[in-house]
Design a protein around this motif. Structure first.
Motif, PDB file in Angstrom:
ATOM      1  N   UNK A  48      63.537  68.465  43.204  1.00  0.00           N
ATOM      2  CA  UNK A  48      62.253  68.837  42.614  1.00  0.00           C
ATOM      3  C   UNK A  48      61.124  68.030  43.256  1.00  0.00           C
ATOM      4  N   UNK A  49      61.262  66.697  43.264  1.00  0.00           N
ATOM      5  CA  UNK A  49      60.219  65.868  43.849  1.00  0.00           C
ATOM      6  C   UNK A  49      60.586  64.399  43.853  1.00  0.00           C
ATOM      7  N   UNK A  50      59.842  63.635  44.643  1.00  0.00           N
ATOM      8  CA  UNK A  50      60.041  62.193  44.711  1.00  0.00           C
ATOM      9  C   UNK A  50      58.721  61.445  44.589  1.00  0.00           C
ATOM     10  N   UNK A  51      58.829  60.212  44.166  1.00  0.00           N
ATOM     11  CA  UNK A  51      57.716  59.268  44.230  1.00  0.00           C
ATOM     12  C   UNK A  51      58.240  58.020  44.895  1.00  0.00           C
ATOM     13  N   UNK A  52      57.611  57.583  45.987  1.00  0.00           N
ATOM     14  CA  UNK A  52      58.081  56.392  46.685  1.00  0.00           C
ATOM     15  C   UNK A  52      57.963  55.168  45.789  1.00  0.00           C
ATOM     16  N   UNK A  53      58.605  54.094  46.216  1.00  0.00           N
ATOM     17  CA  UNK A  53      58.710  52.910  45.376  1.00  0.00           C
ATOM     18  C   UNK A  53      57.350  52.370  44.960  1.00  0.00           C
ATOM     19  N   UNK A  54      56.349  52.514  45.841  1.00  0.00           N
ATOM     20  CA  UNK A  54      55.015  52.003  45.518  1.00  0.00           C
ATOM     21  C   UNK A  54      54.089  53.102  44.996  1.00  0.00           C
ATOM     22  N   UNK A  55      54.607  54.310  44.871  1.00  0.00           N
ATOM     23  CA  UNK A  55      53.803  55.412  44.343  1.00  0.00           C
ATOM     24  C   UNK A  55      52.864  56.037  45.344  1.00  0.00           C
ATOM     25  N   UNK A  56      52.847  55.560  46.575  1.00  0.00           N
ATOM     26  CA  UNK A  56      51.887  56.062  47.563  1.00  0.00           C
ATOM     27  C   UNK A  56      52.284  57.402  48.149  1.00  0.00           C
ATOM     28  N   UNK A  57      53.585  57.673  48.220  1.00  0.00           N
ATOM     29  CA  UNK A  57      54.059  58.904  48.829  1.00  0.00           C
ATOM     30  C   UNK A  57      54.783  59.745  47.791  1.00  0.00           C
ATOM     31  N   UNK A  58      54.389  61.005  47.742  1.00  0.00           N
ATOM     32  CA  UNK A  58      55.051  61.941  46.844  1.00  0.00           C
ATOM     33  C   UNK A  58      55.374  63.211  47.613  1.00  0.00           C
ATOM     34  N   UNK A  59      56.493  63.775  47.290  1.00  0.00           N
ATOM     35  CA  UNK A  59      56.931  64.988  47.982  1.00  0.00           C
ATOM     36  C   UNK A  59      57.524  65.939  46.956  1.00  0.00           C
ATOM     37  N   UNK A  60      57.201  67.230  47.096  1.00  0.00           N
ATOM     38  CA  UNK A  60      57.634  68.213  46.118  1.00  0.00           C
ATOM     39  C   UNK A  60      58.337  69.380  46.795  1.00  0.00           C
ATOM     40  N   UNK A  61      59.245  69.985  46.062  1.00  0.00           N
ATOM     41  CA  UNK A  61      59.838  71.238  46.517  1.00  0.00           C
ATOM     42  C   UNK A  61      58.755  72.314  46.507  1.00  0.00           C
ATOM     43  N   UNK A  62      58.864  73.260  47.421  1.00  0.00           N
ATOM     44  CA  UNK A  62      57.864  74.325  47.506  1.00  0.00           C
ATOM     45  C   UNK A  62      57.763  75.104  46.209  1.00  0.00           C
TER      46      UNK A  62
END
Length: 127
Positions: A48-62
């Motif tokens: 579904x999605x991720x949030x990097x450890x510091x919250x700076x990078x997020x990625x989502x499924x289309x």
């Protein structure tokens, strides 16, 4: 011992919203990327999605981009999944997971990129 507890699931009508929470314990939460996955009946678990450890990078499924938002509160060891404009296709058990590696970038899309999982919370969207 790592523990992840998801809450916030439930039954909602199409077009509605829910916010899931995942409270973590037993490790240094702020040093690990967190992800959300889901699994519908008869289907494989999907990213579904991720949030990097510091919250700076997020990625989502289309399939959820523009509707779902991941956030994290490192002070509370909690990651959230805000879900808006829900549809029946979003019906699934939702799981949070911890990245396998320390301070990883947050680009892991595979189940095997994560080595600790919560018990899941059911989300059901009625049409």
């Amino acid at each position: 011992q790592v523990q992840l507890v998801e809450t916030g699931g439930g039954l909602v009508q199409a077009g509605g919203s829910l916010r899931l929470s995942c409270v973590a314990s037993g490790y240094s939460f702020s040093d690990y990327t967190m992800a959300w996955f889901r699994q519908a009946p008869g289907k494989e678990r999907e990213f579904v999605g991720t949030s990097s450890w510091n919250g700076w990078f997020k990625h989502y499924a289309e399939s959820v981009k523009g509707r779902f938002t991941i956030s994290r509160d490192n002070a509370k060891s909690t990651v959230y999944l805000q879900m808006n404009s829900l549809g029946p296709e979003d019906t699934a058990i939702y799981y949070c997971a911890v990245d396998r590696f320390y301070r990883n970038g947050g680009t892991g899309l595979r189940v095997t990129d994560y080595n600790h999982w919560g018990q899941g919370t059911q989300v059901t969207v009625s049409s």
